[in-house]
Design an enzyme around this catalytic site. Structure first.
Site, PDB file in Angstrom:
ATOM      1  N   THR A   1      10.199  12.492   2.687  1.00 57.57           N
ATOM      2  CA  THR A   1      10.226  12.038   4.076  1.00 57.57           C
ATOM      3  C   THR A   1      11.570  11.410   4.438  1.00 57.57           C
ATOM      4  OG1 THR A   1       9.232  10.376   5.541  1.00 57.57           O
ATOM      5  CG2 THR A   1       9.129   9.915   3.209  1.00 57.57           C
ATOM      6  N   ASP A   2      11.861  11.389   5.736  1.00 60.38           N
ATOM      7  CA  ASP A   2      13.074  10.692   6.198  1.00 60.38           C
ATOM      8  C   ASP A   2      12.914   9.170   6.116  1.00 60.38           C
ATOM      9  OD1 ASP A   2      11.249  10.353   8.277  1.00 60.38           O
ATOM     10  OD2 ASP A   2      12.553  11.149   9.850  1.00 60.38           O
ATOM     11  N   GLU A   3      11.657   8.706   5.932  1.00 57.58           N
ATOM     12  CA  GLU A   3      11.435   7.246   5.935  1.00 57.58           C
ATOM     13  C   GLU A   3      12.098   6.551   4.754  1.00 57.58           C
ATOM     14  OE1 GLU A   3       7.616   5.779   6.957  1.00 57.58           O
ATOM     15  OE2 GLU A   3       7.248   7.339   8.428  1.00 57.58           O
TER      16      GLU A   3
ATOM     17  N   TYR B   1       4.566   2.620   1.854  1.00 58.55           N
ATOM     18  CA  TYR B   1       4.565   4.094   1.825  1.00 58.55           C
ATOM     19  C   TYR B   1       5.965   4.628   1.522  1.00 58.55           C
ATOM     20  CZ  TYR B   1       5.120   8.819   3.676  1.00 58.55           C
ATOM     21  OH  TYR B   1       5.473  10.155   3.822  1.00 58.55           O
TER      22      TYR B   1
ATOM     23  N   LYS C   1       7.476   6.704  -1.731  1.00 56.20           N
ATOM     24  CA  LYS C   1       8.099   8.031  -1.645  1.00 56.20           C
ATOM     25  C   LYS C   1       9.530   7.975  -2.192  1.00 56.20           C
ATOM     26  CE  LYS C   1       6.658  11.368  -0.072  1.00 56.20           C
ATOM     27  NZ  LYS C   1       5.812  12.477  -0.635  1.00 56.20           N
TER      28      LYS C   1
END
Ligand code: NAD
Ligand code: DAU
Length: 359
Positions: A136-138, A162, A166
């Protein structure tokens, strides 16, 4: 025939990926879908493929080393496409432990099992093997300068449990590449939208609530920005990275489609009003009056924006679906599949699977 082991294939992006791959490659590939069927996994998403001879579903937890090793022992897996994860930021704030267990430990189990199955005695790997880790970009944190973007070189700065889980998983994959020359790629994608997304996430939640006249909760001032990508364009990017991604490299995927949350909500309301026929009683429920500003998400990242230059230049990836078309397709899909929505919100399907797999 190439065999893909897809983890989390009963979830939102995983099930769209399975459909995408069968549309593209038909009988030329085999897919083994490994999913634990948590609240987010739904075999109804895969009804259209379950009778195929070249599709197999295995109910297994990626944290279960023995179960995963057995799948590798019984199948000559060529490509792992690793989607399985706990994916919802709000849940991670309430209950972080399972995010560490599934996203970090589960990824370690998958990496170890694939490495053991693919490694030759001299430390090289059998030809044609690849582990594609879907991320993810997060992991990059939050952007404050409006001219700034996330590049593959942007330092990791996750804020939620989260995104931290990741980021940890990404670093494990990188460690396997650096230490063991493990054949892997990582993709970091922006917010996806489209069919089969669980209605805890903003877009399906707003569609579902608006239809029944329920409040539309907007966290904080509603001006947080997300970079939305139609799910098929993400699937296309993953397939391209499997095919052409350079050994050990990571690729950002995003279509330069930044919107404030409040804009997204207003677009859904106007799309619903446009699509619903006048004699549909739900039409009267759909109104901007439902918009309700609520307490902000803890640690809420302000803005995400992907620079997809690398995947575009190296692999020729570009998104096919414009947001205006994608959001219409998405709203229409939920309207045409209200049974699906009712099933997942009522929890009926969870009870059904529990019964089915207990037997
Ligand atoms: P999802 O929550 O819809 O689906 C996750 C799937 O994983 C479910 O089918 C679930 O049953 C399965 N799963 C969960 N824990 C498991 C376990 N321990 N063992 C086996 N299966 C398990 O998630 P999604 O939105 O489809 O996201 C898929 C992947 O893509 C995730 O890795 C996520 O981090 C990443 N991602 C998502 C987005 C997005 O916008 N949704 C964007 C970028 C990256
Ligand atoms: O950026 C990629 C990520 O996108 C993925 O890695 C995650 O798995 C996926 O869930 C998604 O994370 P977000 O937190 O951005 O998605 P969500 O749909 O939960 O929220 C989108 C934005 O809308 C976010 O700024 C929070 C806000 N929001 C969300 C909900 C559910 C609201 O204002 N109200 C809501 O009710």
């Amino acid at each position: 025939m190439r065999t893909y082991l897809v983890t989390g294939g009963a979830g939102f992006i995983g099930s769209n990926f399975v459909h995408y791959m069968f549309r593209k490659y038909g009988d030329d590939i085999r897919i083994i879908n490994v999913d634990a069927l948590t609240y987010a996994g739904n075999l109804e998403n895969l009804k259209a493929v379950e009778a195929r001879d070249n599709y197999t579903f295995v109910k297994a937890d990626i944290r279960d080393k023995e179960a995963i090793e057995k799948i590798f022992a019984e199948n000559d897996v060529d490509v792992v496409v690793h989607f399985a994860a706990e994916s919802h930021v709000d849940r991670s704030i309430r209950n972080p432990e399972v995010f560490v267990e599934t996203n970090v430990i589960g990824t370690a189990v998958m990496l170890n099992a694939a490495k053991a199955a693919w490694e030759n005695e001299d430390g090289s790997y059998k030809a044609g093997k690849k582990f594609l880790h879907v991320s993810t970009d997060e992991v990059y944190g939050s952007l404050s300068d409006p001219k700034d973007y996330f590049y593959e070189t942007t330092p990791y700065d996750p804020h939620s449990p989260y995104s931290a889980s990741k980021a940890s998983a990404d670093l494990l994959v990188k460690a396997y590449v650096d230490t063991y020359h493990f054949p892997a790629n990582i993709t970091n994608c922006s917010n996806n939208y489209g069919p089969y997304q669980f209605p805890e996430k903003l877009i399906p939640l707003v569609i579902n609530n608006a239809l029944s006249g329920k409040k539309l909760p907007v966290y904080g001032d509603g001006k947080n920005v997300r970079d939305w990508l139609y799910v098929d364009d993400h699937c296309k990017g993953i397939d391209m990275v499997i095919e052409g991604g350079k050994q050990g490299e990571k690729y950002n995927i995003g279509g330069h489609n930044e919107r404030e949350n409040i804009q997204i909500i207003k677009t859904i309301i106007s799309t619903l009003k446009d699509i619903l026929p006048d004699d549909d009683p739900r039409k009267a429920n759909v109104s901007e009056d439902l918009i309700t500003f609520v307490e902000d998400r803890k640690g809420h990242d302000r803005r995400y924006a992907i620079a997809p230059d690398k995947i575009s230049k190296e692999l020729g990836w570009l998104p096919d679906t414009k947001f205006e078309d994608g959001i219409r397709l998405t709203v229409k899909w939920y309207l045409d599949n209200m049974d699906w929505m009712e099933n997942v919100t009522s929890g009926d399907y969870q009870a059904y699977y529990r019964k089915m797999y207990e037997a």
